[in-house]
Design an enzyme around this catalytic site. Sequence first.
Site, PDB file in Angstrom:
ATOM      1  N   GLN A 197     -26.960  35.400   5.050  1.00 33.73           N
ATOM      2  CA  GLN A 197     -26.301  36.536   4.420  1.00 33.73           C
ATOM      3  C   GLN A 197     -26.982  37.862   4.744  1.00 33.73           C
ATOM      4  OE1 GLN A 197     -26.267  35.411   0.276  1.00 33.73           O
ATOM      5  NE2 GLN A 197     -24.667  33.877   0.566  1.00 33.73           N
ATOM      6  N   HIS A 222     -28.918  35.805  -0.502  1.00 35.70           N
ATOM      7  CA  HIS A 222     -29.081  36.648  -1.700  1.00 35.70           C
ATOM      8  C   HIS A 222     -30.004  37.841  -1.484  1.00 35.70           C
ATOM      9  CE1 HIS A 222     -27.645  33.339  -4.715  1.00 35.70           C
ATOM     10  NE2 HIS A 222     -26.874  33.434  -3.647  1.00 35.70           N
ATOM     11  N   GLU A 261     -20.066  38.019 -12.311  1.00 35.15           N
ATOM     12  CA  GLU A 261     -20.167  38.967 -13.413  1.00 35.15           C
ATOM     13  C   GLU A 261     -19.833  40.397 -13.024  1.00 35.15           C
ATOM     14  OE1 GLU A 261     -23.853  36.651 -15.725  1.00 35.15           O
ATOM     15  OE2 GLU A 261     -24.088  38.740 -15.099  1.00 35.15           O
ATOM     16  N   TYR A 317     -30.427  41.115 -17.755  1.00 35.03           N
ATOM     17  CA  TYR A 317     -29.074  40.576 -17.609  1.00 35.03           C
ATOM     18  C   TYR A 317     -29.039  39.059 -17.465  1.00 35.03           C
ATOM     19  CZ  TYR A 317     -27.521  45.253 -18.043  1.00 35.03           C
ATOM     20  OH  TYR A 317     -27.258  46.491 -18.585  1.00 35.03           O
ATOM     21  N   TYR A 324     -23.923  24.483  -7.483  1.00 37.04           N
ATOM     22  CA  TYR A 324     -22.882  24.082  -6.530  1.00 37.04           C
ATOM     23  C   TYR A 324     -22.712  22.569  -6.512  1.00 37.04           C
ATOM     24  CZ  TYR A 324     -23.121  28.918  -5.002  1.00 37.04           C
ATOM     25  OH  TYR A 324     -23.099  30.288  -4.970  1.00 37.04           O
TER      26      TYR A 324
END
Length: 388
Positions: free
Chosen positions: A100, A164, A260, A270, A281
Site C-alpha cells: 500500500q 497501513h 469509520e 479513537y 479478516y
Amino acid sequence: MNNNDNGTPTDTLPPVETNKPNTDYKPAFEGQTRINGVKTNTPYESKVITNKLKSPWGIAVLPDGKLLITEKEGTFRIVYPDGQVSEPITGAPKVDPSGQGGLLGLTLDPDFASNRMVYWAFSEPVEGGNHTAVAKGKLSEDEKTMTDVQVIYRSTPTYAGRLHYGGRVIFDKDGNLFVSTGERSDLETRPLAQDLKSSLGKILRITKDGKPAQGNPFANRTDALPEIYSYGHRNPQGLTIHPETGDLWETEFGPRGGDELNRIEAGKNYGWPVITYGIEYSGAKIGNPPIQVKEGMEQPVYYWDPVLSPSGTTFYSGKGIEEWKNNIFIGGLSSTHIARLVIKDNKVVGEERLLAKEGERFRDVVEGLNGELFAITDSGKLYQISKK
C-alpha cells in the site's frame, strides 16, 4: 433532496446498505450505521476526463484549475482541463511502492500562488524497512520539476511492512499541517496506535518545517510525542475540514467491518485496537472479549459494516449543487462507489451512493474551482461530476 426547517432530509429512502453485516454488534447510538438513504434531486452528470493515469493516489487543485496528481509508483503529473496528462514531474524523492506504499496524499501551501510550495506524504524506504514521511518542494514555473525538496517529517518507528501508511496531508486554518499515519497493520505494530511515544496510528499536527505545531495537546508531556494531535487510529486515508465549523474530520479503514468516519478533537483517543466494530479478516473476534464501547475512547460518528474501504474525502461547498452544501464525499475502494453523507449537528442523517455502476475503486475526491467534484480511481481514471 428536500429538507425541513432544521436541515433534516424529509424525502428519505431505505438504507443504501442491504448486505448482511459481518457482526451482530450493536451501534452505540441511533444513526451510527445504516442510516436512511437519500437521493440527489439536482440533475448532475459524470464524465471521464482521462484514463491514462497510473495508480493515482492524491489530487490537488492548482489556482488555474489544472490538477496536480500523485501516482503511487512515485511520480507527480498535471492533468489539464482537456484531459491532457503531463510527462512525469521530476525531483521527487524515492518511494517504496510495495503493497500500500508509494507516493500518497498531497496538498498545496495556502500561499501556493506566490511560493509554489507543495507538501506530500510518501512511504520512504530506509535501512530496516520504511515509514510514512512528509516532504515539501517547489513546483517549478514550467511545471516540470520539484525543486528544493526536503523531507520534513518521518514517522517512528521504522518497520519492515507493506501496509497501513495513512498518508493524507492537509492544512489547518493556522497554516500547520495535519498528517495521518497508519499503524502498519501487523499484530506487533497494532498496539502502537495507543502508544504516545510512537507516531503510528495517529493524526499529527506539524509546522511547514516538520516541527510540532504550537498548541498541540501533548506538548507539555514527557511521555508523549509533541506532534501527536489524536491517536488510536488504524489506517486513516481521509482528512477534510468542515468549511463552516473548521472541524477536522477523518475516515479510516476498519478490519472486516468497522470502517469509520470520525470528527477529530485534540488529544482524543479513537480506540483502535481496543474498541472496534469489525473483526479480523479470518473471521476471528478482535479482543477477548471484543468490545465496542469504552470509557475514555471516542465513538465514530458513523461506521460501515460491510466495509466502505474509505480513502480520500472532502466536504463540499455547495457552489455548484446547492443541496450538497456541507455534505461529505468519500471515495470507496472495495465498495466501488463514492459515498455522499448528509451531516447535521455532527451526525450523519442520510447516505447516497454515487457512480456505483462504474465499478471503480475511488481513491480520492476533491472539489474543483467551479463547484465540480473530481475523483480518481486505482485503474487510472479521473472523473468529473458536475451539475447538468
